[in-house]
Design a protein around this motif. Structure first.
Motif, PDB file in Angstrom:
ATOM      1  N   SER A 763       0.992  -1.191  -0.043  1.00 49.65           N
ATOM      2  CA  SER A 763      -0.174   0.027   0.231  1.00 49.65           C
ATOM      3  C   SER A 763       0.883   1.258   0.076  1.00 49.65           C
ATOM      4  O   SER A 763       1.822   1.187   0.660  1.00 49.65           O
ATOM      5  CB  SER A 763      -0.918  -0.023   1.073  1.00 49.65           C
ATOM      6  N   VAL A 764       0.323   2.204  -0.471  1.00 47.65           N
ATOM      7  CA  VAL A 764       1.086   3.711  -0.586  1.00 47.65           C
ATOM      8  C   VAL A 764      -0.037   4.726  -0.265  1.00 47.65           C
ATOM      9  O   VAL A 764      -1.192   4.642  -0.451  1.00 47.65           O
ATOM     10  CB  VAL A 764       1.395   3.797  -1.934  1.00 47.65           C
ATOM     11  N   ALA A 765       0.493   5.702   0.735  1.00 49.78           N
ATOM     12  CA  ALA A 765      -0.604   6.697   1.261  1.00 49.78           C
ATOM     13  C   ALA A 765      -1.792   6.066   1.793  1.00 49.78           C
ATOM     14  O   ALA A 765      -2.805   6.794   1.697  1.00 49.78           O
ATOM     15  CB  ALA A 765      -0.783   7.552   0.013  1.00 49.78           C
ATOM     16  N   PHE A 766      -1.803   5.004   2.621  1.00 49.12           N
ATOM     17  CA  PHE A 766      -2.939   4.589   3.290  1.00 49.12           C
ATOM     18  C   PHE A 766      -3.868   4.040   2.287  1.00 49.12           C
ATOM     19  O   PHE A 766      -5.273   4.282   2.993  1.00 49.12           O
ATOM     20  CB  PHE A 766      -2.969   5.310   4.380  1.00 49.12           C
ATOM     21  N   ARG A 767      -3.966   3.688   0.949  1.00 47.39           N
ATOM     22  CA  ARG A 767      -4.880   3.356   0.587  1.00 47.39           C
ATOM     23  C   ARG A 767      -5.489   1.743   0.917  1.00 47.39           C
ATOM     24  O   ARG A 767      -6.549   1.671   0.791  1.00 47.39           O
ATOM     25  CB  ARG A 767      -4.422   3.182  -1.008  1.00 47.39           C
ATOM     26  N   GLU A 768      -4.678   0.913   1.103  1.00 48.03           N
ATOM     27  CA  GLU A 768      -5.053  -0.293   1.785  1.00 48.03           C
ATOM     28  C   GLU A 768      -4.318  -0.558   3.190  1.00 48.03           C
ATOM     29  O   GLU A 768      -3.328  -0.757   3.596  1.00 48.03           O
ATOM     30  CB  GLU A 768      -4.316  -1.521   1.183  1.00 48.03           C
ATOM     31  N   LEU A 769      -5.314  -0.318   4.206  1.00 47.01           N
ATOM     32  CA  LEU A 769      -4.866  -0.302   5.487  1.00 47.01           C
ATOM     33  C   LEU A 769      -4.874  -1.821   6.183  1.00 47.01           C
ATOM     34  O   LEU A 769      -5.998  -2.629   5.562  1.00 47.01           O
ATOM     35  CB  LEU A 769      -5.947   0.403   6.533  1.00 47.01           C
ATOM     36  N   VAL A 770      -4.286  -1.930   7.250  1.00 50.52           N
ATOM     37  CA  VAL A 770      -4.402  -3.211   7.842  1.00 50.52           C
ATOM     38  C   VAL A 770      -4.756  -2.658   9.370  1.00 50.52           C
ATOM     39  O   VAL A 770      -3.854  -1.937  10.046  1.00 50.52           O
ATOM     40  CB  VAL A 770      -3.031  -3.886   8.024  1.00 50.52           C
ATOM     41  N   ILE A 771      -5.833  -3.297   9.923  1.00 55.39           N
ATOM     42  CA  ILE A 771      -6.179  -2.697  11.586  1.00 55.39           C
ATOM     43  C   ILE A 771      -5.942  -4.079  12.304  1.00 55.39           C
ATOM     44  O   ILE A 771      -7.064  -4.933  11.984  1.00 55.39           O
ATOM     45  CB  ILE A 771      -7.629  -2.363  11.195  1.00 55.39           C
ATOM     46  N   ARG A 772      -5.096  -4.443  13.047  1.00 56.06           N
ATOM     47  CA  ARG A 772      -4.656  -5.370  13.689  1.00 56.06           C
ATOM     48  C   ARG A 772      -4.381  -4.930  15.261  1.00 56.06           C
ATOM     49  O   ARG A 772      -3.296  -4.689  15.551  1.00 56.06           O
ATOM     50  CB  ARG A 772      -3.537  -6.143  13.061  1.00 56.06           C
ATOM     51  N   PRO A 773      -5.285  -4.522  15.959  1.00 57.83           N
ATOM     52  CA  PRO A 773      -4.849  -4.123  17.355  1.00 57.83           C
ATOM     53  C   PRO A 773      -4.394  -5.331  18.215  1.00 57.83           C
ATOM     54  O   PRO A 773      -5.103  -6.530  18.021  1.00 57.83           O
ATOM     55  CB  PRO A 773      -6.451  -3.738  18.230  1.00 57.83           C
TER      56      PRO A 773
END
Length: 840
Positions: A763-773
């Motif tokens: 990903s670039v510029a947070f186009r594909e985020l991973v949310i993993r708390p």
């Protein structure tokens, strides 16, 4: 969510900037629902045409050449799926295209030398500093001025005024670069400061980084670029009738010494009010006794518009405690280690009264200032009174301190600490259920403020304050979460590339100065590759990727190490600086970074369309990896040296075959469980992220919550308000800074591990985020991040066996959400909530 809208408009990573040059990048953030398209228009001269991309967040200007000294309005329009649209507007202004002004200065041989204070304990060591010259130019103005712009710079530091009113709010301008390569100039809109008829442009100069003390080399303590400060300026007046007038620095200017007896970044500043020249900045002042300036040259080639925001005075702190420690002596505790200066009101002192302010980060065993770690930085400011009430605040120096000893006043009046740092807008927040971890986050933020002063320094207090490359590269991911540092690093990467040798070698510090080993060390010089790549991934601006520069560095190392094990041309080889445990083999560490630089440069070549270079560099990276395994891996998952940093580098940089990663992780975990953190500057930023990525978030949390040294919370429990240079704060005083941000690189994991905000690998510029708390044993955590794309937020909490997660994803982005129980969800932009039952 509402209709799509653009906000946070930026031109070349700044809002409404002056001095734009070339073809700027016009960017915006997204809010509301996903747009279906956008168009960018610049003041009737160019349109991007409709861009059918819901994720578009910037476009490069591609119209006709922009006119110099011109303000351009620009706007971005977004369309919703139903055909409705919204428009956001901003502006930028181009710089000047040609200079006619001369460089001018006060003749240093004609200026009376002023000795430093010599009174007993308050004396400064002999420093040979000259008074700060005052320069002025009176000029006449016709009626109907429509616009006025001041273009100004200095070799040294300047503070300008027009008719007695300060121009702008920049501090320590024009900042620090290698002035032999580039000298940035600033542009100010001074239309409202112009008076009818007579006007006066007045400037005070100081040595600053140009001719003052910089660094720690006793053989070359100062004057790295020049012997005395110089000024260049042009004031452009545009009249309503279309005519123009230009006031320039030339031989018509007049100069004299004033009340600033000297000013130096390391030594401090002295105001002798008895030598003040009241009214010198105003029309009508008689300067007939002043000397003419010296014209020193007409070289305009180094002048470039400033690409970043300046250092500013961005907050003030009142004392948390004031203690009288002796006759006319007070010890002030501001409760926070910071970079800046003290502002003090001195009421009706007797003429000749000497007020002295000394600064320190800590106190000694007797409760006085502990200045042992300042080395040759006197960090002392002096006021010599003329008998009038005065507010004393230095203008051309700054110090790293928490405590100030003020001597010479019976009753301490109004006193504040003024915090200085480069104006990098805040971007992120992190809080959690553990107050000590929250204090750690505050310490990280304050360390960043105190060390982002024109360049990313190592420390703000002692005689160093240099732009060390390794410190910056390990801390950068954390810095990007805390603040928008894009423009700041645009400027500093130019310093790094200015310092690159023709044969390709990067330095250890930038800007380059004498007295510091030029030949770059592993992990230090590699910042010339690692930093551009990370900035590209965070902000999406391909201009960060100077593939020629990056490839030049990789080829430099390869040329001197044909067997691909980096042993030659390692400079001073600082190794894993300040690691408390066993030393990581130097050639292992170096070769790991050699591979990392080759790998990232290959990726940069792909991004920029340089296919042949990408293939060549990819093959080189693969060959380095093969050589690394053959040389340093003695059994599956076991590395030479058997150190935490060795395993961290191998795992983070992809240097091991997949089937060898699990035993390497097991061995890393054994070392961490046995010894606690044993990493130095080059391993600490990888410690918790690597453990988490390989299924040992429990161990990462154990390190975070550890309170025995070495640990982050040990510093917190010892009362730290910034990050220390050494894990335990012990060691030789001359190498013991208490505001040194490298170990603060744990901040990236607070955002990305504990809270869970991260990007997918490609990903670039947070186009594909991973949310993993990864909650560990915390009860709750919240983080927000103003990404290049828009607002990201994560909030999670535990309640009665339930785990509840709230997530905000910006328009144009997607996210993969991982819950602690193993569930995975693919989501689009918007607000999402999840709830699951935790296993007991």
């Amino acid at each position: 969510m509402g209709s799509p809208r653009a906000y946070g408009l930026r031109c070349d990573h700044r809002t409404t900037p002056f001095g734009v040059d070339g073809a700027p990048l016009l960017a915006w953030r997204l809010a509301g629902e996903d747009p279906v398209g956008c168009v960018v228009e610049v003041d009737g001269v160019w349109s991007s045409g409709r861009i059918e991309d819901a994720a578009a967040i910037h476009v490069r200007y591609a119209g006709p050449p922009l006119r110099a000294r011109t303000r351009y309005a620009w706007r971005v329009t977004l369309w919703a799926a139903d055909g409705t649209s919204s428009t956001a507007r901003s502006w930028f202004e181009t710089g000047t295209d040609r200079w006619t002004a001369a460089w001018i200065a006060a003749d240093p041989d004609a200026v009376e030398y002023v000795d430093p204070p010599t009174e007993g304990d308050l004396a400064l060591s002999d420093h040979g500093l000259l008074p700060c010259p005052q320069l002025r130019r009176a000029f006449q103005v016709r009626p109907a001025v429509a616009a006025a712009r001041l273009y100004i710079s200095a070799k040294g530091l300047y503070e300008a005024g027009l008719n007695g009113r300060r121009v702008g709010d920049a501090q320590l301008a024009p900042g620090w670069t290698d002035y032999r390569q580039r000298i940035p100039y600033q542009t100010y809109d001074v239309t409202d400061l112009i008076a009818e008829e007579e006007n006066v442009l007045a400037v005070t100069l100081a040595d600053g980084w140009w001719s003052g003390f910089v660094g720690f080399d006793p053989r070359r303590p100062g004057s790295h670029y020049g012997r005395f400060p110089e000024l260049i300026a042009e004031l452009h007046l545009d009249y309503a009738d279309g005519s123009t007038q230009v006031v320039v620095t030339d031989g018509a200017w007049r100069t004299a010494r004033g009340h600033l007896a000297y000013a130096d970044l390391l030594k401090g500043e002295c105001h002798d009010e008895r030598a003040a020249t009241p009214g010198w900045q105003l029309p009508g002042f008689d300067d007939s006794s002043w000397r003419p300036v010296v014209v020193t040259g007409h070289d305009h080639a180094p002048l470039v518009p400033s690409p970043d925001e300046p250092v500013r005075a961005l907050r003030e702190l009142a004392p948390v405690a004031v203690t009288r420690t002796g006759p006319r002596t007070h010890l002030v505790d501001f409760g926070q280690n910071l970079a800046g200066r003290v502002r003090l009101a001195v009421e009706e002192p007797a003429p000749g009264t000497r007020v002295t302010i000394r600064h320190a980060e800590t106190l000694d065993a007797e409760g006085g200032l502990d200045v042992a770690n300042l080395r040759t930085a006197d960090a002392t400011d002096v006021l010599i009174s003329a008998g009038q009430t005065v507010v004393f605040e230095p203008a051309f120096t700054y110090h790293g301190f928490r405590y100030a000893e003020i001597t010479g006043v019976e009753d301490l009046g109004d006193v504040h600490a003024v915090v200085l740092h480069s104006d990098t807008p805040a971007a992120g927040t992190f809080v959690c259920s553990d107050p000590e971890i929250d204090q750690l986050q505050r310490n990280i933020e304050w360390g960043q403020r105190g060390n982002f002063v024109s360049v990313p320094t190592d420390c703000p207090q002692r005689d160093e304050r240099l732009g060390w490359l390794a410190d910056a590269q390990v801390f950068l991911p954390t810095a990007c979460f805390n603040a928008d540092v894009a423009a700041f690093f645009v400027k500093w990467l130019r310093d790094v590339r200015d310092a690159q040798r023709p044969e390709g070698g990067f330095p250890n510090v930038a800007p380059r100065i004498s007295g510091v080993a030029d030949e770059g060390a592993p992990g230090w010089a590699d910042a010339g590759v690692l930093i551009p790549w990370h900035l590209y991934r965070v902000y999406g601006d391909e201009r960060f990727l100077d593939v020629d520069s990056m490839a030049g560095w990789v080829e430099f190392v390869r040329r001197h190490n044909p067997d691909l094990i980096w042993r030659a041309k390692t400079g001073p080889h600082f190794a894993d600086w300040l690691a408390p445990g066993a030393a990581t083999p130097r050639d292992l560490l170096a070769t790991a970074f050699f591979h990392r630089s080759a790998d990232l440069t290959a990726r940069a070549a792909v991004v920029t369309g340089r296919t042949a270079d990408a293939e060549r560099l990819r093959a080189l990276a693969d060959d380095i990896r093969t050589a690394f395994i053959k040389t340093f891996v003695s059994a599956p998952g076991r590395l030479a040296g058997d150190t935490q940093t060795g395993y961290l580098l191998a795992l983070a940089f992809g240097l091991l075959p997949g089937e060898w990663e699990e035993p390497a992780v097991r061995r890393l975990a054994e070392l961490v469980e046995e010894h606690g953190p044993q990493t130095g500057f080059l391993g600490v930023n990888l410690l918790c992220p690597v453990l988490s990525a390989h299924g040992r978030a429990d161990l990462a949390h154990a390190l975070l919550r550890r309170t025995d040294p070495p640990s982050w919370l040990y510093q917190v429990r010892q009362g730290a308000t910034t990050i220390w240079e050494r894990w335990d704060g012990a060691g030789a005083p001359s190498m013991n800074s208490f505001n040194h941000y490298a170990f603060g690189s744990i901040g990236e994991w607070l955002y990305g591990g504990v809270a869970g905000i991260a990007q997918a690998p490609d990903s670039v510029a947070f186009r594909e985020l991973v949310i993993r708390p990864q909650p560990g044993d915390l009860a709750w955590a919240r983080a927000t991040y103003e990404s290049a794309r828009g607002h990201v937020a994560v909030s999670w909490e535990r309640a009665e066996g339930d785990f509840r997660l709230s997530v905000t994803i910006p328009p144009g982005a997607t996210a993969t959400v991982h819950l602690p129980d193993g569930q995975t969800h693919q989501v689009l932009s918007g607000d999402h909530t999840f709830r699951t039952t935790e296993e007991t």
